[in-house]
Write a protein that holds these residues in place. Sequence first.
Motif, PDB file in Angstrom:
ATOM      1  N   PRO A  20      -7.431  -0.380 -16.701  1.00 18.76           N
ATOM      2  CA  PRO A  20      -8.236   0.282 -15.581  1.00 18.76           C
ATOM      3  C   PRO A  20      -9.401   1.297 -16.102  1.00 18.76           C
ATOM      4  CG  PRO A  20      -6.046   0.971 -15.636  1.00 18.76           C
ATOM      5  CD  PRO A  20      -6.112  -0.044 -16.633  1.00 18.76           C
ATOM      6  N   ASP A  21     -10.243   1.250 -15.542  1.00 13.99           N
ATOM      7  CA  ASP A  21     -11.385   2.436 -16.159  1.00 13.99           C
ATOM      8  C   ASP A  21     -10.845   3.641 -15.657  1.00 13.99           C
ATOM      9  OD1 ASP A  21     -13.587   3.842 -16.705  1.00 13.99           O
ATOM     10  OD2 ASP A  21     -14.918   2.794 -15.477  1.00 13.99           O
ATOM     11  N   PRO A  22     -10.863   4.645 -16.774  1.00 15.07           N
ATOM     12  CA  PRO A  22     -10.350   6.069 -16.826  1.00 15.07           C
ATOM     13  C   PRO A  22     -10.962   6.776 -15.558  1.00 15.07           C
ATOM     14  CG  PRO A  22     -10.694   5.400 -19.016  1.00 15.07           C
ATOM     15  CD  PRO A  22     -11.115   4.375 -18.131  1.00 15.07           C
ATOM     16  N   LYS A  23     -12.136   6.495 -15.310  1.00 13.42           N
ATOM     17  CA  LYS A  23     -13.106   6.977 -14.119  1.00 13.42           C
ATOM     18  C   LYS A  23     -12.303   6.618 -12.919  1.00 13.42           C
ATOM     19  CE  LYS A  23     -17.381   7.689 -16.320  1.00 13.42           C
ATOM     20  NZ  LYS A  23     -18.884   7.392 -16.381  1.00 13.42           N
ATOM     21  N   ASP A  24     -11.866   5.429 -12.632  1.00 11.42           N
ATOM     22  CA  ASP A  24     -11.171   4.860 -11.526  1.00 11.42           C
ATOM     23  C   ASP A  24      -9.807   5.539 -11.215  1.00 11.42           C
ATOM     24  OD1 ASP A  24     -13.396   3.329 -11.104  1.00 11.42           O
ATOM     25  OD2 ASP A  24     -12.318   1.466 -11.907  1.00 11.42           O
ATOM     26  N   LYS A  25      -9.307   5.914 -12.293  1.00  9.07           N
ATOM     27  CA  LYS A  25      -7.885   6.817 -12.248  1.00  9.07           C
ATOM     28  C   LYS A  25      -8.111   8.131 -11.759  1.00  9.07           C
ATOM     29  CE  LYS A  25      -5.400   4.327 -15.763  1.00  9.07           C
ATOM     30  NZ  LYS A  25      -4.765   4.550 -17.313  1.00  9.07           N
ATOM     31  N   VAL A  26      -9.151   8.871 -12.181  1.00 10.16           N
ATOM     32  CA  VAL A  26      -9.401   9.953 -11.637  1.00 10.16           C
ATOM     33  C   VAL A  26      -9.885   9.998 -10.276  1.00 10.16           C
ATOM     34  CG1 VAL A  26     -11.007  12.041 -12.023  1.00 10.16           C
ATOM     35  CG2 VAL A  26     -10.095  10.889 -14.122  1.00 10.16           C
ATOM     36  N   HIS A  27     -10.962   9.152 -10.015  1.00 10.92           N
ATOM     37  CA  HIS A  27     -11.305   9.063  -8.588  1.00 10.92           C
ATOM     38  C   HIS A  27     -10.114   8.921  -7.509  1.00 10.92           C
ATOM     39  CE1 HIS A  27     -15.415   7.667 -10.290  1.00 10.92           C
ATOM     40  NE2 HIS A  27     -15.149   9.138 -10.362  1.00 10.92           N
ATOM     41  N   LYS A  28      -9.081   7.844  -8.013  1.00 11.93           N
ATOM     42  CA  LYS A  28      -7.932   7.474  -7.093  1.00 11.93           C
ATOM     43  C   LYS A  28      -6.965   8.753  -7.039  1.00 11.93           C
ATOM     44  CE  LYS A  28      -4.155   4.446  -6.839  1.00 11.93           C
ATOM     45  NZ  LYS A  28      -3.144   3.265  -7.306  1.00 11.93           N
ATOM     46  N   ALA A  29      -6.796   9.663  -8.168  1.00 11.68           N
ATOM     47  CA  ALA A  29      -6.097  10.677  -8.052  1.00 11.68           C
ATOM     48  C   ALA A  29      -6.759  11.630  -7.078  1.00 11.68           C
ATOM     49  CB  ALA A  29      -5.843  11.282  -9.312  1.00 11.68           C
ATOM     50  N   GLU A  30      -8.024  11.834  -7.198  1.00 10.46           N
ATOM     51  CA  GLU A  30      -8.655  12.889  -6.262  1.00 10.46           C
ATOM     52  C   GLU A  30      -8.570  12.572  -4.707  1.00 10.46           C
ATOM     53  OE1 GLU A  30     -12.109  14.357  -9.557  1.00 10.46           O
ATOM     54  OE2 GLU A  30     -12.675  13.095  -7.755  1.00 10.46           O
ATOM     55  N   LEU A  31      -8.589  10.943  -4.516  1.00 15.40           N
ATOM     56  CA  LEU A  31      -8.544  10.345  -3.219  1.00 15.40           C
ATOM     57  C   LEU A  31      -7.293  10.812  -2.464  1.00 15.40           C
ATOM     58  CD1 LEU A  31     -10.411   7.121  -3.440  1.00 15.40           C
ATOM     59  CD2 LEU A  31     -11.146   8.881  -2.003  1.00 15.40           C
ATOM     60  N   LEU A  32      -6.129  10.605  -3.219  1.00 20.44           N
ATOM     61  CA  LEU A  32      -4.757  10.847  -2.969  1.00 20.44           C
ATOM     62  C   LEU A  32      -4.552  12.232  -2.516  1.00 20.44           C
ATOM     63  CD1 LEU A  32      -2.874   8.247  -5.343  1.00 20.44           C
ATOM     64  CD2 LEU A  32      -3.411   8.117  -2.948  1.00 20.44           C
ATOM     65  N   LEU A  33      -4.819  13.116  -3.348  1.00 17.67           N
ATOM     66  CA  LEU A  33      -4.758  14.531  -3.069  1.00 17.67           C
ATOM     67  C   LEU A  33      -5.391  15.102  -2.186  1.00 17.67           C
ATOM     68  CD1 LEU A  33      -4.554  15.817  -6.942  1.00 17.67           C
ATOM     69  CD2 LEU A  33      -2.683  15.781  -5.145  1.00 17.67           C
ATOM     70  N   THR A  34      -6.875  14.360  -1.989  1.00 12.02           N
ATOM     71  CA  THR A  34      -7.692  14.968  -0.628  1.00 12.02           C
ATOM     72  C   THR A  34      -6.888  14.527   0.617  1.00 12.02           C
ATOM     73  OG1 THR A  34      -9.454  14.785  -2.120  1.00 12.02           O
ATOM     74  CG2 THR A  34     -10.036  14.681   0.556  1.00 12.02           C
ATOM     75  N   ALA A  35      -6.166  13.078   0.776  1.00 10.92           N
ATOM     76  CA  ALA A  35      -5.820  12.691   1.723  1.00 10.92           C
ATOM     77  C   ALA A  35      -4.446  13.405   2.008  1.00 10.92           C
ATOM     78  CB  ALA A  35      -5.346  11.393   1.419  1.00 10.92           C
ATOM     79  N   TYR A  36      -3.671  13.960   1.034  1.00 11.12           N
ATOM     80  CA  TYR A  36      -2.424  14.554   1.178  1.00 11.12           C
ATOM     81  C   TYR A  36      -2.596  16.049   1.673  1.00 11.12           C
ATOM     82  CZ  TYR A  36       1.556  17.425  -0.034  1.00 11.12           C
ATOM     83  OH  TYR A  36       2.835  18.209   0.094  1.00 11.12           O
ATOM     84  N   MET A  37      -3.842  16.590   1.196  1.00 10.48           N
ATOM     85  CA  MET A  37      -4.331  17.842   1.956  1.00 10.48           C
ATOM     86  C   MET A  37      -4.369  17.749   3.437  1.00 10.48           C
ATOM     87  SD  MET A  37      -6.664  19.509  -1.393  1.00 10.48           S
ATOM     88  CE  MET A  37      -6.859  20.815  -0.382  1.00 10.48           C
ATOM     89  N   ALA A  38      -5.292  16.574   3.735  1.00 15.91           N
ATOM     90  CA  ALA A  38      -5.567  16.540   5.181  1.00 15.91           C
ATOM     91  C   ALA A  38      -4.338  16.048   5.975  1.00 15.91           C
ATOM     92  CB  ALA A  38      -6.567  15.228   5.280  1.00 15.91           C
ATOM     93  N   GLU A  39      -3.390  15.428   5.499  1.00 12.04           N
ATOM     94  CA  GLU A  39      -2.381  14.978   6.324  1.00 12.04           C
ATOM     95  C   GLU A  39      -1.381  16.167   6.507  1.00 12.04           C
ATOM     96  OE1 GLU A  39       1.805  11.865   5.607  1.00 12.04           O
ATOM     97  OE2 GLU A  39       0.230  12.174   4.205  1.00 12.04           O
ATOM     98  N   HIS A  40      -1.418  17.141   5.660  1.00 10.95           N
ATOM     99  CA  HIS A  40      -0.421  18.226   5.911  1.00 10.95           C
ATOM    100  C   HIS A  40      -1.406  19.631   6.362  1.00 10.95           C
ATOM    101  CE1 HIS A  40       3.165  16.261   4.249  1.00 10.95           C
ATOM    102  NE2 HIS A  40       2.376  15.728   3.224  1.00 10.95           N
ATOM    103  N   ASP A  41      -2.596  19.175   6.721  1.00 10.32           N
ATOM    104  CA  ASP A  41      -3.163  20.483   7.050  1.00 10.32           C
ATOM    105  C   ASP A  41      -3.439  21.458   6.445  1.00 10.32           C
ATOM    106  OD1 ASP A  41      -3.451  18.940   9.657  1.00 10.32           O
ATOM    107  OD2 ASP A  41      -1.688  19.885  10.725  1.00 10.32           O
ATOM    108  N   MET A  42      -3.521  21.200   5.145  1.00 11.76           N
ATOM    109  CA  MET A  42      -4.103  22.134   3.888  1.00 11.76           C
ATOM    110  C   MET A  42      -5.455  22.384   4.094  1.00 11.76           C
ATOM    111  SD  MET A  42      -1.544  20.706   0.956  1.00 11.76           S
ATOM    112  CE  MET A  42      -2.251  22.167  -0.414  1.00 11.76           C
ATOM    113  N   PRO A  43      -6.096  23.590   4.221  1.00 13.37           N
ATOM    114  CA  PRO A  43      -7.555  24.022   4.093  1.00 13.37           C
ATOM    115  C   PRO A  43      -8.062  23.779   2.546  1.00 13.37           C
ATOM    116  CG  PRO A  43      -5.997  25.753   3.878  1.00 13.37           C
ATOM    117  CD  PRO A  43      -5.145  24.889   4.112  1.00 13.37           C
ATOM    118  N   PHE A  44      -9.093  23.032   2.514  1.00 15.06           N
ATOM    119  CA  PHE A  44      -9.671  22.463   1.500  1.00 15.06           C
ATOM    120  C   PHE A  44     -10.141  23.740   0.590  1.00 15.06           C
ATOM    121  CE2 PHE A  44     -11.227  18.952   4.141  1.00 15.06           C
ATOM    122  CZ  PHE A  44     -10.368  18.055   3.848  1.00 15.06           C
TER     123      PHE A  44
END
Length: 319
Positions: A20-44
Amino acid sequence: MASKKATTIIEKFVTKKKEPDPKDKVHKAELLLTAYMAEHDMPFSQAEHLFPLLKKMFPECDVAQKMTLKKTKASYVMQDGIAWEESHEIAKICQENKFSLLIDESTDVSVSQILAVVVRFFDSKKAKVTDALLDVVEVDDGSADSLYKAVKGLLEEKNIPLCNIIWFASDNCSAMLGSINGFQALLKKDVPSVFVLECICHSFALCASHACAQLPSYLGQFLRDICCYFSRSSKRLHQFQLIQDIIHTPKHRMLKLSQTRWLSRGKVISRILEQWDALLLFFQEMKTESVKLNGAAEIYSDEKSRHKTHAIISKLCSK
């Protein structure tokens, strides 16, 4: 030579797994953490501190070191990435299937009127009925005509046919359910077969409100006084908890009667009935402290002789 040919033939049938492309791993991690923040009502804004912390916690992790997610990017990823993709997926389902429409308008912190458009449909992947937010649109005013134009324009923009709507629900205000110029009347002109349902909770709340209006007014005051009496003093609450321990009553606090929370009256009454013995014993003990509670002993004696136990606590609470 034969072995080399055999190896070449086998390699044609064996596909090597691509790294897997290292950039894809970074993008996936950022997506997951952003979704986690939204799911738990954490301010950006917390992203400004969260991701530098992750880099310090995991110095050996290349993915953590390469993440550059802060509040502006996190907001962009959520609104223009995850939210857009989910809205597009929900719109595609509504394009091909029948669905129900649920709407409600409100005013946000910027004093702008917004309309939440929710759809209910059968999700074949999950094999269950699902409610999902289709979109949130800003409206000029809360009139039925303005709301209907906003919803109709949204559906047309997403290529969702109006004929796929089989059911409509909202609160019971005239702008929504008016039989002549309400939202449901305008919708029935385009979709005559649509089934309209009033808000059941709102209807129950109106029924309960009218029923309570037939009761003596001091009963409502009694419910409010019980909570206020204990909320203003930690000492009183502590003394009440000691009595709860003595008679083995659950250590539940008195609930506040709220006019804006539908059907809260039933929960308040149930809590008082649950704690009735503890409340009665508490105020029986407090009646002797006539200095702290002016006339508590006299009020208690007077009301008990009339068998109005509920009024005893009400009057003591008002002192």
